[in-house]
Design an enzyme around this catalytic site. Structure first.
Site, short mmCIF file in Angstrom:
data_model
loop_
_atom_site.label_atom_id
_atom_site.label_comp_id
_atom_site.label_asym_id
_atom_site.label_seq_id
_atom_site.Cartn_x
_atom_site.Cartn_y
_atom_site.Cartn_z
N ARG A 117 1.21 -0.97 -0.11
CA ARG A 117 0.21 -0.03 -0.21
C ARG A 117 1.17 1.29 0.05
O ARG A 117 1.58 0.59 0.70
CB ARG A 117 -0.74 -0.05 1.11
CG ARG A 117 -1.82 1.49 1.30
CD ARG A 117 -2.34 1.00 2.36
NE ARG A 117 -3.76 -0.35 2.75
CZ ARG A 117 -4.24 -0.62 3.62
NH1 ARG A 117 -4.57 0.09 5.24
NH2 ARG A 117 -5.23 -2.19 4.14
N ARG A 168 -1.59 6.52 9.60
CA ARG A 168 -1.53 6.61 8.39
C ARG A 168 -1.90 7.30 7.35
O ARG A 168 -1.41 8.38 7.70
CB ARG A 168 -3.07 5.42 8.15
CG ARG A 168 -2.71 4.32 9.11
CD ARG A 168 -1.80 3.26 8.96
NE ARG A 168 -2.62 2.32 9.20
CZ ARG A 168 -3.38 0.62 9.18
NH1 ARG A 168 -3.87 1.34 7.87
NH2 ARG A 168 -3.43 -0.01 9.61
N LYS A 209 -3.53 1.01 14.83
CA LYS A 209 -3.86 2.49 13.74
C LYS A 209 -4.17 3.75 14.08
O LYS A 209 -4.79 3.51 15.20
CB LYS A 209 -4.48 1.02 12.33
CG LYS A 209 -5.48 1.44 13.10
CD LYS A 209 -7.02 1.03 11.98
CE LYS A 209 -6.02 -0.59 11.33
NZ LYS A 209 -7.15 -1.14 10.28
N LYS A 239 -6.53 6.87 11.95
CA LYS A 239 -6.29 7.76 10.86
C LYS A 239 -7.02 9.23 10.79
O LYS A 239 -7.59 9.69 11.73
CB LYS A 239 -7.58 6.79 10.10
CG LYS A 239 -7.48 6.03 9.82
CD LYS A 239 -8.16 4.52 9.15
CE LYS A 239 -7.78 3.18 9.31
NZ LYS A 239 -8.88 2.58 8.35
N CYS A 258 -15.43 -3.22 -0.58
CA CYS A 258 -14.06 -3.60 -0.05
C CYS A 258 -13.17 -4.69 -0.70
O CYS A 258 -14.66 -5.03 -1.53
CB CYS A 258 -13.59 -3.94 0.76
SG CYS A 258 -14.96 -5.37 1.57
N CYS A 292 -8.20 -10.65 0.76
CA CYS A 292 -8.11 -9.90 2.33
C CYS A 292 -8.00 -11.94 3.30
O CYS A 292 -9.01 -12.53 2.98
CB CYS A 292 -8.78 -9.07 2.16
SG CYS A 292 -9.67 -9.36 4.36
N CYS A 302 -16.94 -8.40 5.23
CA CYS A 302 -17.01 -8.62 7.04
C CYS A 302 -16.77 -7.46 7.89
O CYS A 302 -16.60 -6.44 7.34
CB CYS A 302 -15.48 -9.52 7.62
SG CYS A 302 -13.95 -8.17 7.86
N CYS A 313 -14.15 -1.91 6.22
CA CYS A 313 -12.91 -1.02 5.39
C CYS A 313 -13.63 -0.13 4.29
O CYS A 313 -13.77 0.52 3.41
CB CYS A 313 -12.03 -2.88 4.77
SG CYS A 313 -11.08 -2.74 5.74
#
Ligand code: SRM
Ligand code: SF4
Length: 565
Positions: A74, A143, A207, A209, A428, A434, A473, A477
């Site tokens: 990424r 991120r 994480k 953001k 996503c 994934c 899921c 995302c």
């Protein structure tokens, strides 16, 4: 879990010598296509994930082969901006070492999939040669900072984007591990004294953001960010930012202690206070976040545990100044505006629809080749959006016709014929790459959309803009908890149906049916579309209609944005 009760990842980070671990050795090991489990966790901080092709899993298991290991990389592209030369580099990397596709993500950057271990280093090095890093694109750090995708409507829009760039740079980890591992930098004498002044040796609990939105457009879903920044612009002047804290989408099925949460608006800061404010929010999360249970480690849980007033007191104590009361703002839409728009400086921007952000040479739709051809002649830049779309930006008037001709030639002109729901559909990645996917998402969207369009057409709603979000899921995302209609994967072919977010990303949706199949989804929606077509008020959006008409019952957690100051 380690002996001291901390999560395993805390031990790995602490022992990693600022993210080095044994990555060099793991990458060099010729016996396996994988890397060691601990290095796997550290690799994320460098912008890559080890994955395996799940379509091949069963077959390879039967053949007693190790899974088809491969890596996703990424990039870190603040605000989603890249030059034509950079586009061509990514295109080259995708066709040489990855799976011949570029994937625009919901955080407006590229992911490349299918890179084998022995090509990983040269792929990452090639990105760096194009002046794009991958450091901190994943991992327990700040991120890629996202920003409204059209920062050129006025000088203030341009400034808002620049702040996204500055934040991204300012909050980057300081370790030289990345340069040593991927770019062959020699460790300098005294390197042992290297430190991470902001993050410390164990980085963040989870994480983090940041997103910058420029009202009235909420294309970044600013309330889904740990730190959401709402640009306050008056008479074309950027006065500063309202700050919203504690947004996040991820949840686990059947675990009420995890939940999506919208950021709470805490106050206003002036531009020169912004970097320090972002740092201080990160410091509070660093020191108060849960390092035992990663499921509860995001800032949203830290804030809910501390309470918003206590969080604010702690933040202001570190800042040494009080936040000003938040300023008035109004969001009226999410999503992207397709087609050509003119910027304040007379240059032009063309927004194209890229379904699920996947840029590939599909049969009859050679999009990867088309965008390569455009990059070869383009004199402006490219901008990716948080809805997985693409803007060919800053085109001089004289070049518009040339761009249009290429767009038509390579069948990139689908944006001209989109139904209302297709204009606003986000899915996503999910299967096959994934590792967490429970159901299809990106690969299901092309099958689902025509069925939904047929229903909408039947009720005279073809052009009605509706935010549709699919996730394989509950990690969320595609930010599905902000979809007017959302499907969240439970198992292959089965989804939770959630409904009733608003059109501007300011209200979470609610669960309506759990674990249902396509036939049930379509039948549920058919009935609701029928009612919407007849009973709606003028200009009433689908999500708002569902709430007003009482179709939806109450929710467990607050669902509207909370303005605390
Ligand atoms: Fe995500 C994990 C893909 C945006 C919440 N996400 C993953 C992983 C890396 C799976 C994994 O951990 O093994 C997925 C890789 C799939 C693949 O094969 O490529 C993945 N996430 C994506 C992308 C590519 C989705 C897309 O279709 O575009 C997006 C990449 C963004 C980027 O460029 O940085 C992506 N992920 C998001 C968003 C949306 C956003 O940030 O605006 C969210 C919800 C917001 C949030 O963070 O709360 C999101 N991803 C998660 C979570 C749940 C986090 C949580 O707090 O519970 C996970 C799982 C985890 O972290 O444990 C996850
Ligand atoms: Fe994978 Fe789930 Fe994220 Fe989709 S929502 S990419 S299935 S982690």
């Amino acid at each position: 879990m380690s002996d001291n009760g901390l999560s395993d990842l805390e031990r790995i980070k602490a022992n990693s010598r600022l993210l080095r671990g044994t990555l060099v050795e793991s990458l060099a090991d010729p016996v396996t296509g994988a890397i060691s489990e601990d290095d796997n966790k550290l690799l994320k901080f460098h912008g890559s994930y080890q994955q395996d092709d799940r379509d091949l899993r069963e077959e390879r298991r039967k053949q007693k082969l190790e899974p088809a290991y491969q890596f996703m990389v990424r990039a870190r592209l603040p605000g989603g901006v890249l030059s034509p030369a950079q586009w061509l580099s990514f295109d080259h990397i995708a066709r040489t070492w990855a799976n011949h596709t570029l994937r625009i993500t919901t955080r407006q950057t590229f992911q490349l999939h299918g890179i084998l271990k022995h090509d990983l280093k040269r792929s990452i090095a090639a990105m760096n040669e194009a002046l794009v890093s991958t450091i901190a694109a994943c991992g327990d750090v700040n991120r890629n900072v996202v920003a409204s995708a059209n920062p050129v409507a006025s000088p203030a829009h341009r400034l808002a984007y620049r702040w996204a760039e500055r934040l991204s740079e300012h909050l980057k980890p300081k370790t030289r591990a990345y340069h040593e591992i991927w770019l062959n930098e020699q460790r300098v004498a005294g390197g042992e004294e290297e430190s991470e002044p902001l993050y410390g040796a164990t980085y963040l609990p989870r994480k983090f953001k940041i997103g910058v939105a420029v009202p009235p457009t909420n294309d970044v879903d600013v309330f889904a960010q740990d730190l959401g920044l709402i640009a306050i612009i008056e008479h074309d002047e950027l006065l500063g930012f309202n700050i919203a804290v504690g947004g996040g989408m991820g949840a686990s099925h059947g675990d009420a202690s995890t939940y999506p949460r919208l950021g709470s608006v805490l106050g206003f800061v002036e531009p020169e206070q912004l970097l320090r404010t972002a740092e201080a929010v990160i410091e509070v999360q660093r020191d108060f976040g849960d390092r035992k249970e990663r499921k509860h480690a995001r800032l949203k849980y830290t804030i809910d545990r501390m309470g918003l007033p206590a969080f604010k007191v702690e933040l202001e104590r570190r800042l040494g100044f009080r936040l000003q009361p938040s300023r008035a703002y109004r969001f009226d839409h999410n999503g992207d505006r397709y087609g050509w728009t003119e910027g304040d400086d007379g240059r032009w921007h063309l927004t194209l629809q890229i379904e699920s952000g996947r840029v590939a040479d599909f049969p009859d739709q050679p999009h990867l080749s088309g965008l390569r051809a455009i990059a070869e002649i383009h004199q402006g830049d490219f901008r990716m959006t948080c809805n997985q779309n693409l803007i060919i930006a800053n085109v001089p008037t004289a070049q518009r016709a040339r761009v249009d001709a290429l767009v038509t030639e390579y069948k990139l002109d689908g944006y001209r014929r989109l139904s209302g729901i297709r204009r606003h559909a986000v899915a996503c990645v999910a299967l096959p790459t994934c590792g967490l996917a429970m159901a299809e998402s990106e690969r299901y969207l092309p099958q689902l959309l025509p069925k939904l369009e047929a229903l909408l057409e039947r009720h005279g709603l073809r052009d009605e803009p509706i935010l549709l979000r699919l996730s394989g899921c509950p990690n969320g995302c595609s930010r599905p908890y902000l979809g007017e209609i959302a499907l969240i994967g439970r198992a292959i072919g089965r989804y939770d149906l959630r409904l009733g977010a608003d059109f501007a990303g300011q209200r979470l949706n609610r669960i309506v049916r759990e674990n249902i199949d396509e036939a049930e989804i379509l039948s549920e929606l058919d009935a609701l579309f029928a009612r919407y077509a007849i009973e709606r008020n003028e200009d009433e959006r689908f999500g708002d209609f569902l709430v007003r008409s009482g179709v939806l019952t109450s929710a467990r957690h607050p669902i509207d944005v909370e303005v605390f100051a």
